[in-house]
Scaffold this motif. Structure first.
Motif, short mmCIF file in Angstrom:
data_model
loop_
_atom_site.label_atom_id
_atom_site.label_comp_id
_atom_site.label_asym_id
_atom_site.label_seq_id
_atom_site.Cartn_x
_atom_site.Cartn_y
_atom_site.Cartn_z
N THR A 139 -1.50 -7.71 2.04
CA THR A 139 -2.43 -6.76 2.67
C THR A 139 -1.71 -5.66 3.44
OG1 THR A 139 -2.63 -8.09 4.68
CG2 THR A 139 -4.19 -8.56 2.88
N SER A 140 -0.39 -5.69 3.47
CA SER A 140 0.43 -4.69 4.17
C SER A 140 0.22 -4.71 5.68
CB SER A 140 0.15 -3.28 3.62
OG SER A 140 0.37 -3.21 2.22
N ASP B 251 0.81 -1.22 0.00
CA ASP B 251 0.00 0.00 0.00
C ASP B 251 0.84 1.27 0.00
OD1 ASP B 251 0.92 0.23 2.61
OD2 ASP B 251 -1.04 -0.09 3.55
N ARG C 68 2.62 2.63 2.33
CA ARG C 68 2.57 3.43 3.55
C ARG C 68 3.62 3.07 4.60
NH1 ARG C 68 -4.02 3.61 4.63
NH2 ARG C 68 -4.56 4.67 2.67
#
Length: 333
Positions: A207-208, A162, A164
């Motif tokens: 899914t991080s 993602d 982040r």
């Protein structure tokens, strides 16, 4: 936490295809020199001072980077690019499927690992160097955006899918967790302890939410980012011997396969159920009777196949996708 692991499972089928492509390693501890960025029918690998591509259907080998002035210690692909790093901070980047390329040196010493990531529509190249930095460059411009200093030689960094978070590891037993802000800045938010020795690879799940770290002592530690407590602590087949050092770790990147795999210094790879971490398949990838070094391992983008690089061949194993789509409740997705 240490989880009791069952070994009587089969996540990949036992009889691989074998492609007679020689792969080489330039550093005894840097073993991530195999990539499969786009198609399950094509992979990239290092042999001496070249990077080759191999088409598994046509059995054709092609030069991707030819007659480099260095023998790559690191290799990565992502966002349509391939990058190779060298032992004296050399860097070569090529845009796959076009003729664009660039070559430079980034200062420091060994480029231990490379990571290509996307951030708000732009592409970045992260260079992990023995000079205790992660240098961040833009692609394709190769403009240095920032340089992050760590208290150790940096052996590997991985950006979450993602975009982040980032985790980095090096010549200590620590895992360094960073936030990546909307403006593109990197802020260290935690330092977590893996096991007892240096760490050489790390990976995020798709899914991080979880990441794994592979260590010299033959352990692989897994965390959920919501807790500093280890979610799992796994070991290699040959733990605690030197042959069992955990060299390269990868989560499956897509679908409902949910596997974690990691290579050993020689001869063996391990695949673990990444939902529960309590089932493991260990594969001897070297021929019977003698050991072989493993240059790298990678999932295909659809997670249905894995490639493993050996000294004189690249092996292809098929994932048992049907069994991985079955959950304990009996539902199939």
């Amino acid at each position: 936490m240490t989880i009791y692991v069952r070994d009587d499972v089969e996540f990949v089928k036992q009889y691989p295809k074998k492609y007679p492509q020689r792969t080489t390693i330039q550093h005894p501890q840097l073993r991530d020199l195999l990539a499969c960025p786009k198609s399950r029918n094509e992979f990239y690998f290092v042999h001496q001072n070249n990077v080759f591509g191999y088409e598994t259907e046509t059995k054709q080998t092609s030069h991707v980077l030819k007659d480099l002035t260095f023998s790559p210690t690191s290799l990565t692909t992502g966002c349509g690019y391939l990058a190779a790093g060298g032992p004296q901070s050399q860097l070569m980047v090529r845009q796959l499927y076009t003729s664009w390329f660039a070559q430079t040196t980034v200062s420091g010493s060994i480029n231990n690992a490379l990571c290509i990531s996307s951030h708000l529509g732009s592409t970045r190249l992260l260079i992990c160097n023995n000079d205790e930095t992660i240098k961040v460059y833009s692609l394709p411009g190769l403009q240095r955006l920032t340089s992050l200093s760590l208290p150790t030689a940096v052996n590997y960094a991985s950006v979450s899918p993602d975009g982040r978070k980032m985790v980095a590891v090096g010549d200590t037993n620590a895992a360094y967790l960073f936030d990546i802000s909307a403006s593109g800045g990197y802020q260290q938010i935690a330092t977590w302890t893996a096991t007892s020795e240096a760490c050489f690879s790390c990976s995020w799940n798709q899914t991080s939410e979880k990441f794994a770290v592979a260590s010299q002592d033959g352990c692989v530690c897994v965390w959920d980012i919501r807790s500093s407590e280890k979610l799992a602590k796994l070991t290699t087949k040959q733990f605690p011997h030197k042959k069992g050092a955990a060299r390269c770790v990868k989560f499956s990147p897509s679908g409902s396969i949910d596997l974690l795999m990691y290579s050993e210094h020689v001869s063996y790879i391990n695949l673990v159920d990444a939902r529960t971490f309590n089932e493991r398949q260990t594969l001897r990838v070297a021929p019977p009777g003698f050991d072989q070094h493993i240059s790298g391992l990678t999932f295909t983008p659809d997670s249905k196949t894995i490639f493993v690089g050996l000294e004189n061949a690249v092996m292809e194993y098929d994932v048992d996708t049907m069994s991985r789509r079955c959950f304990p409740e009996g539902s199939i997705i």
